[in-house]
Design an enzyme around this catalytic site. Structure first.
Site, PDB file in Angstrom:
ATOM      1  N   LYS A   1     -10.980 -94.795 -23.411  1.00 36.65           N
ATOM      2  CA  LYS A   1     -11.794 -93.874 -24.210  1.00 36.65           C
ATOM      3  C   LYS A   1     -13.095 -94.562 -24.667  1.00 36.65           C
ATOM      4  CE  LYS A   1      -7.688 -91.319 -25.882  1.00 36.65           C
ATOM      5  NZ  LYS A   1      -6.917 -90.945 -27.110  1.00 36.65           N
TER       6      LYS A   1
ATOM      7  N   TYR B   1      -7.264 -81.583 -23.833  1.00 32.19           N
ATOM      8  CA  TYR B   1      -6.450 -81.538 -25.055  1.00 32.19           C
ATOM      9  C   TYR B   1      -6.033 -80.119 -25.442  1.00 32.19           C
ATOM     10  CZ  TYR B   1      -7.335 -86.493 -26.092  1.00 32.19           C
ATOM     11  OH  TYR B   1      -7.369 -87.869 -26.066  1.00 32.19           O
TER      12      TYR B   1
ATOM     13  N   ASN C   1      -7.626 -94.483 -30.606  1.00 35.92           N
ATOM     14  CA  ASN C   1      -6.521 -95.282 -30.061  1.00 35.92           C
ATOM     15  C   ASN C   1      -6.791 -95.799 -28.647  1.00 35.92           C
ATOM     16  OD1 ASN C   1      -6.161 -92.872 -28.770  1.00 35.92           O
ATOM     17  ND2 ASN C   1      -4.209 -92.368 -29.732  1.00 35.92           N
TER      18      ASN C   1
ATOM     19  N   GLU D   1      -3.118 -83.285 -15.519  1.00 40.11           N
ATOM     20  CA  GLU D   1      -4.261 -84.122 -15.894  1.00 40.11           C
ATOM     21  C   GLU D   1      -4.927 -84.767 -14.678  1.00 40.11           C
ATOM     22  OE1 GLU D   1      -2.540 -85.297 -20.335  1.00 40.11           O
ATOM     23  OE2 GLU D   1      -2.577 -86.808 -18.755  1.00 40.11           O
TER      24      GLU D   1
HETATM   25  P1  DAT Z   1      -0.736 -89.276 -27.101  1.00 49.13           P
HETATM   26  O1  DAT Z   1      -2.203 -89.579 -26.886  1.00 49.13           O
HETATM   27  O2  DAT Z   1       0.012 -90.494 -27.590  1.00 49.13           O
HETATM   28  O3  DAT Z   1      -0.087 -88.639 -25.902  1.00 49.13           O
HETATM   29  P2  DAT Z   1      -0.830 -86.644 -28.318  1.00 49.13           P
HETATM   30  O4  DAT Z   1      -0.868 -86.111 -26.938  1.00 49.13           O
HETATM   31  O5  DAT Z   1       0.200 -86.097 -29.261  1.00 49.13           O
HETATM   32  O6  DAT Z   1      -0.646 -88.244 -28.315  1.00 49.13           O
HETATM   33  O7  DAT Z   1      -2.244 -86.453 -29.021  1.00 49.13           O
HETATM   34  C1  DAT Z   1      -3.432 -86.655 -28.282  1.00 49.13           C
HETATM   35  C2  DAT Z   1      -4.437 -87.398 -29.155  1.00 49.13           C
HETATM   36  O8  DAT Z   1      -4.713 -86.646 -30.345  1.00 49.13           O
HETATM   37  C3  DAT Z   1      -3.938 -88.747 -29.653  1.00 49.13           C
HETATM   38  O9  DAT Z   1      -4.143 -89.770 -28.707  1.00 49.13           O
HETATM   39  C4  DAT Z   1      -4.733 -88.941 -30.903  1.00 49.13           C
HETATM   40  C5  DAT Z   1      -4.924 -87.530 -31.438  1.00 49.13           C
HETATM   41  N1  DAT Z   1      -3.951 -87.230 -32.488  1.00 49.13           N
HETATM   42  C6  DAT Z   1      -2.643 -86.883 -32.324  1.00 49.13           C
HETATM   43  N2  DAT Z   1      -2.050 -86.677 -33.506  1.00 49.13           N
HETATM   44  C7  DAT Z   1      -3.014 -86.892 -34.460  1.00 49.13           C
HETATM   45  C8  DAT Z   1      -3.042 -86.819 -35.890  1.00 49.13           C
HETATM   46  N3  DAT Z   1      -1.966 -86.482 -36.589  1.00 49.13           N
HETATM   47  N4  DAT Z   1      -4.218 -87.101 -36.515  1.00 49.13           N
HETATM   48  C9  DAT Z   1      -5.326 -87.431 -35.813  1.00 49.13           C
HETATM   49  N5  DAT Z   1      -5.364 -87.504 -34.466  1.00 49.13           N
HETATM   50  C10 DAT Z   1      -4.227 -87.233 -33.799  1.00 49.13           C
END
Ligand code: DAT
Ligand code: MG
Length: 170
Positions: A11, A51, A125, A139
């Site tokens: 990212k 997303y 992250n 994806e």
């Molecule tokens: P991952 O990236 O581990 O698969 P995800 O698909 O649930 O996690 O979410 C995608 C992204 O969204 C994640 O990398 C960071 C952001 N995100 C998820 N939960 C969040 C939260 N509670 N607050 C802020 N950003 C969040």
């Protein structure tokens, strides 16, 4: 154990912090094959499609801005996209990537070592990592064209485009 493919993104924060080499080194511990790789300037459409499952979350707008690198701007507003292939690849790569919340991630994982939560609450992250086989397929097809991947596990077909023949996803 099944052979899987998955999408990994470095990212914009990973690009800005010059972490590409460190991240690829950590990922290489899994001894998988890179079968696609490119730099992408992420459009709003691509960010929102990537997303889409989170579109109702309060942080969706900031998340879409983050993956587009809007906070960092030129020349950091891009990502590096990879397709990796290997045995049990998704679970193994997600372990190396670490938990979603960088504060909770294993400190030796990529997210634990390099991630942060901004004062606005955005999870920076560092990497994206597909989380299951159907998400990985969606994806990979969203980010890559068939001809950009050395060997895809997904079927393709040929279609005719104005006297030009091109390979597309079935
Ligand atoms: P991952 O990236 O581990 O698969 P995800 O698909 O649930 O996690 O979410 C995608 C992204 O969204 C994640 O990398 C960071 C952001 N995100 C998820 N939960 C969040 C939260 N509670 N607050 C802020 N950003 C969040
Ligand atoms: Mg996810």
């Amino acid at each position: 154990m099944a052979i899987e493919q998955l999408l990994i993104l470095i990212k914009p924060d990973g690009i800005k912090k010059s972490l590409t080499g460190n991240i690829l080194t950590k990922l290489s511990e899994a001894r998988m094959l890179i079968i696609g790789a490119k730099t992408v300037k992420v459009s709003k459409e691509l960010a929102e499609q990537h997303y889409y499952q989170l579109k109702d979350k309060p942080f969706f707008g900031e998340l879409a801005d983050y993956i587009q690198g809007k906070v960092y701007g030129e020349p950091w507003d891009r990502v590096l996209a990879f397709v990796y292939q290997g045995e049990d690849a998704i679970a193994r790569m997600r372990k190396i990537a670490g938990a979603t919340n960088p504060e909770e991630a294993d400190p030796v994982s990529i997210r634990g070592a390099y991630g942060r939560i901004t004062t606005k609450g955005v999870y920076e992250n560092v990497v994206h990592c597909s989380s299951d086989p159907s998400e990985a397929e969606r994806e990979i097809k969203l980010w890559f064209k068939p001809e950009e991947i050395v060997k895809s596990i997904y079927p393709t077909k040929k279609i005719v485009l104005e006297k030009e023949t091109k390979e597309v996803w079935v």
